[in-house]
Design a protein around this motif. Structure first.
Motif, PDB file in Angstrom:
ATOM      1  N   TYR A 135      -1.122  10.165  -9.782  1.00  0.00           N
ATOM      2  CA  TYR A 135      -2.418  10.805  -9.956  1.00  0.00           C
ATOM      3  C   TYR A 135      -3.060  11.221  -8.656  1.00  0.00           C
ATOM      4  CZ  TYR A 135      -1.871   9.085 -14.656  1.00  0.00           C
ATOM      5  OH  TYR A 135      -1.392   8.853 -15.909  1.00  0.00           O
ATOM      6  N   ALA A 136      -2.436  10.945  -7.542  1.00  0.00           N
ATOM      7  CA  ALA A 136      -3.032  11.295  -6.244  1.00  0.00           C
ATOM      8  C   ALA A 136      -2.738  12.724  -5.890  1.00  0.00           C
ATOM      9  CB  ALA A 136      -2.491  10.372  -5.167  1.00  0.00           C
ATOM     10  N   ASP A 184       2.113   6.586  -6.901  1.00  0.00           N
ATOM     11  CA  ASP A 184       0.879   7.019  -7.543  1.00  0.00           C
ATOM     12  C   ASP A 184       1.008   8.487  -7.961  1.00  0.00           C
ATOM     13  OD1 ASP A 184      -1.681   7.236  -8.499  1.00  0.00           O
ATOM     14  OD2 ASP A 184      -2.632   7.262  -6.533  1.00  0.00           O
ATOM     15  N   TRP A 233       0.835  -1.204   0.000  1.00  0.00           N
ATOM     16  CA  TRP A 233       0.000   0.000   0.000  1.00  0.00           C
ATOM     17  C   TRP A 233       0.868   1.250   0.000  1.00  0.00           C
ATOM     18  CZ3 TRP A 233      -1.187   4.478   2.441  1.00  0.00           C
ATOM     19  CH2 TRP A 233      -2.404   5.054   2.116  1.00  0.00           C
ATOM     20  N   PHE A 291       2.454   1.735  -3.402  1.00  0.00           N
ATOM     21  CA  PHE A 291       1.486   2.251  -4.366  1.00  0.00           C
ATOM     22  C   PHE A 291       1.251   3.742  -4.142  1.00  0.00           C
ATOM     23  CE2 PHE A 291      -2.819   3.404  -5.616  1.00  0.00           C
ATOM     24  CZ  PHE A 291      -2.779   3.066  -6.961  1.00  0.00           C
ATOM     25  N   GLN A 292       1.066   4.153  -2.898  1.00  0.00           N
ATOM     26  CA  GLN A 292       0.833   5.562  -2.604  1.00  0.00           C
ATOM     27  C   GLN A 292       2.040   6.419  -2.983  1.00  0.00           C
ATOM     28  OE1 GLN A 292      -2.015   7.051  -1.628  1.00  0.00           O
ATOM     29  NE2 GLN A 292      -2.890   5.046  -1.948  1.00  0.00           N
ATOM     30  N   TYR A 293       3.230   5.887  -2.771  1.00  0.00           N
ATOM     31  CA  TYR A 293       4.440   6.639  -3.082  1.00  0.00           C
ATOM     32  C   TYR A 293       4.583   6.871  -4.589  1.00  0.00           C
ATOM     33  CZ  TYR A 293       9.273   8.101  -3.215  1.00  0.00           C
ATOM     34  OH  TYR A 293      10.412   8.825  -3.436  1.00  0.00           O
TER      35      TYR A 293
END
Length: 69
Positions: free
Chosen positions: A68-69, A66, A59, A62-64
């Motif tokens: 598009y966030a 990403d 997780w 993915f956040q690192y």
């Protein structure tokens, strides 16, 4: 808290042989959910909760990465 304060809060005080301080600083980007350059108390609590998940490493990765966030 800013990036420096965040690292002070999560990095161990003594043994930094496995993970260095700059590596802990990369986690700030994940914890800063609103991308403001600051981590609020709520952001920090959510970040700690995420670390308790069995898939936390995936997780966080993915956040690192990403864009598009």
């Amino acid at each position: 808290m800013n990036s420096e304060q965040f690292v002070e809060a999560i990095a161990p005080k003594s043994d930094l042989s496995r993970i260095s301080r700059p590596q802990f600083a990369t986690l700030f980007r994940v914890a800063d959910a609103n991308k403001r350059g600051l981590v609020s108390w709520d952001d920090f609590v959510v970040f700690e909760t995420i670390l308790k998940r069995p898939d936390a490493d995936y997780w966080i990765a993915f956040q690192y990465f990403d864009v598009y966030a």
